[in-house]
Design an enzyme around this catalytic site. Structure first.
Site, PDB file in Angstrom:
ATOM      1  N   LYS A  69      54.274  12.737 -18.772  1.00 47.87           N
ATOM      2  CA  LYS A  69      53.179  11.844 -19.208  1.00 47.87           C
ATOM      3  C   LYS A  69      52.628  12.255 -20.566  1.00 47.87           C
ATOM      4  O   LYS A  69      52.442  11.418 -21.442  1.00 47.87           O
ATOM      5  CB  LYS A  69      52.001  11.860 -18.208  1.00 47.87           C
ATOM      6  N   ARG A  88      42.838   9.135 -10.866  1.00 46.06           N
ATOM      7  CA  ARG A  88      43.666   9.940  -9.978  1.00 46.06           C
ATOM      8  C   ARG A  88      43.330   9.693  -8.525  1.00 46.06           C
ATOM      9  O   ARG A  88      43.935  10.304  -7.634  1.00 46.06           O
ATOM     10  CB  ARG A  88      43.388  11.415 -10.245  1.00 46.06           C
ATOM     11  N   ARG A 114      57.796  25.031 -18.474  1.00 42.88           N
ATOM     12  CA  ARG A 114      56.906  24.398 -19.459  1.00 42.88           C
ATOM     13  C   ARG A 114      56.114  25.434 -20.270  1.00 42.88           C
ATOM     14  O   ARG A 114      55.492  26.338 -19.717  1.00 42.88           O
ATOM     15  CB  ARG A 114      55.927  23.467 -18.720  1.00 42.88           C
ATOM     16  N   ARG A 130      50.683  27.229 -19.297  1.00 45.59           N
ATOM     17  CA  ARG A 130      49.329  26.773 -18.964  1.00 45.59           C
ATOM     18  C   ARG A 130      48.774  27.641 -17.837  1.00 45.59           C
ATOM     19  O   ARG A 130      49.521  28.022 -16.935  1.00 45.59           O
ATOM     20  CB  ARG A 130      49.400  25.317 -18.509  1.00 45.59           C
ATOM     21  N   ARG A 148      48.687  20.906  -6.713  1.00 43.22           N
ATOM     22  CA  ARG A 148      48.541  19.692  -7.535  1.00 43.22           C
ATOM     23  C   ARG A 148      49.530  18.618  -7.098  1.00 43.22           C
ATOM     24  O   ARG A 148      49.196  17.438  -7.061  1.00 43.22           O
ATOM     25  CB  ARG A 148      48.709  20.043  -9.021  1.00 43.22           C
TER      26      ARG A 148
HETATM   27  P1  ADP Z   1      48.440  18.024 -14.155  1.00 41.01           P
HETATM   28  O1  ADP Z   1      48.724  16.551 -14.085  1.00 41.01           O
HETATM   29  O2  ADP Z   1      49.638  18.854 -14.467  1.00 41.01           O
HETATM   30  O3  ADP Z   1      47.693  18.528 -12.963  1.00 41.01           O
HETATM   31  P2  ADP Z   1      46.313  17.618 -16.152  1.00 41.01           P
HETATM   32  O4  ADP Z   1      46.311  18.259 -17.483  1.00 41.01           O
HETATM   33  O5  ADP Z   1      46.398  16.130 -16.104  1.00 41.01           O
HETATM   34  O6  ADP Z   1      47.533  18.309 -15.414  1.00 41.01           O
HETATM   35  O7  ADP Z   1      45.032  18.070 -15.319  1.00 41.01           O
HETATM   36  C1  ADP Z   1      44.720  19.422 -15.146  1.00 41.01           C
HETATM   37  C2  ADP Z   1      43.576  19.560 -14.131  1.00 41.01           C
HETATM   38  O8  ADP Z   1      42.412  18.890 -14.616  1.00 41.01           O
HETATM   39  C3  ADP Z   1      43.837  18.942 -12.763  1.00 41.01           C
HETATM   40  O9  ADP Z   1      44.556  19.807 -11.920  1.00 41.01           O
HETATM   41  C4  ADP Z   1      42.385  18.726 -12.275  1.00 41.01           C
HETATM   42  O10 ADP Z   1      41.797  19.943 -11.863  1.00 41.01           O
HETATM   43  C5  ADP Z   1      41.677  18.296 -13.555  1.00 41.01           C
HETATM   44  N1  ADP Z   1      41.678  16.818 -13.724  1.00 41.01           N
HETATM   45  C6  ADP Z   1      42.233  16.129 -14.759  1.00 41.01           C
HETATM   46  N2  ADP Z   1      42.052  14.809 -14.607  1.00 41.01           N
HETATM   47  C7  ADP Z   1      41.354  14.641 -13.471  1.00 41.01           C
HETATM   48  C8  ADP Z   1      40.873  13.509 -12.751  1.00 41.01           C
HETATM   49  N3  ADP Z   1      41.053  12.250 -13.201  1.00 41.01           N
HETATM   50  N4  ADP Z   1      40.206  13.722 -11.593  1.00 41.01           N
HETATM   51  C9  ADP Z   1      40.008  14.961 -11.133  1.00 41.01           C
HETATM   52  N5  ADP Z   1      40.446  16.082 -11.733  1.00 41.01           N
HETATM   53  C10 ADP Z   1      41.119  15.935 -12.899  1.00 41.01           C
END
Ligand code: ADP
Length: 226
Positions: A17, A93, A130, A162, A173
């Site tokens: 993404k 999400r 990654r 990360r 996740r």
């Molecule tokens: P990934 O998709 O690999 O988990 P992201 O960078 O999109 O990575 O998100 C990292 C973290 O940020 C998530 O694991 C969560 O803790 C938080 N997060 C991001 N977007 C949201 C969201 N829309 N709702 C809740 N938590 C979020």
């Protein structure tokens, strides 16, 4: 200049993404809004808010809906998003967040929701390898390894894993993706907003598929009967 667009990109962790949203944001000249990147920059700010979200992120848990909705509401209220649109990466999400987004965008709504499809075995392999540039944010991995080891090809910055790419956090996740985010696929399908796009293959091929799906939809708005 191509007209702006209002998009959401869904897909498992490691589906690509981030990489694809950067490319789409250049093509359509719209801001790429990654809630993960926004939260990571908050954790570096040393504020109470940053400390609060860091705890959730480290464990791979979702930040509470009400917090996330406020963050996104504030971002969507800026001039660039109002004038050109946006590509949302990592939001919504949960169905609750998707309902809130509908209300925030009313009237108008999203042009399209893209589901970037990649099998779980492939994302696990990608996540393990990654590495992200600590300076410019470029993502490297098994499909596009950095040419100089732990140094960014583009800016010479240091590459790092990360914080939340640990085995436990990745497992959590992916579980949360299946239980909380995957239901959004049928939610948007029912609203005739969804296009599924194959996420395997070279990044530029995936980008072309995404652009084709978006441009198809813009030429044939969903309000018109088939
Ligand atoms: P990934 O998709 O690999 O988990 P992201 O960078 O999109 O990575 O998100 C990292 C973290 O940020 C998530 O694991 C969560 O803790 C938080 N997060 C991001 N977007 C949201 C969201 N829309 N709702 C809740 N938590 C979020």
């Amino acid at each position: 200049m191509v007209p702006g667009v209002r998009l959401v990109v869904l897909g498992k962790q490691g589906a690509g993404k981030g990489t694809q949203c950067v490319r789409l944001s250049r093509h359509y000249v719209v801001p790429h809004i990654s809630t993960g990147d926004m939260l990571r920059s908050a954790t570096r700010s040393g504020t109470d808010f940053g400390r609060l979200v860091a705890e959730y992120m480290h464990l791979g848990e979702l930040v509470p809906d009400d917090v996330m909705i406020k963050v996104v509401e504030h971002r969507l209220d800026q001039h660039d998003t109002k004038n050109r649109g946006f590509i949302l990466d990592g939001f919504p999400r949960t169905v609750f967040q998707a309902e809130a987004l509908e209300n925030l965008l009313n009237p108008g709504g999203l042009d399209l929701v893209l589901d970037l499809e990649v099998p779980t075995e492939v994302v696990l392999e990608r996540l393990a390898s990654r590495r992200v540039c600590s300076v410019c944010g470029t993502i490297f991995g098994i499909d596009n390894p950095a040419r100089r080891g732990a140094i960014c090809d583009h800016c010479g910055g240091e590459l790092a894993q990360r914080d939340d790419d640990t085995e436990d956090s990745i497992r959590r996740r992916l579980e949360l993706y299946a239980s909380s985010t995957e239901p959004l696929i049928s939610w948007y399908l029912e609203r005739r907003k969804l296009a599924a796009v194959e996420g395997l293959g070279p990044a530029e091929r995936v980008t072309s598929r995404l652009i084709r799906a978006i441009d198809n939809r813009r030429q044939r708005p969903p309000e018109y009967p088939d």
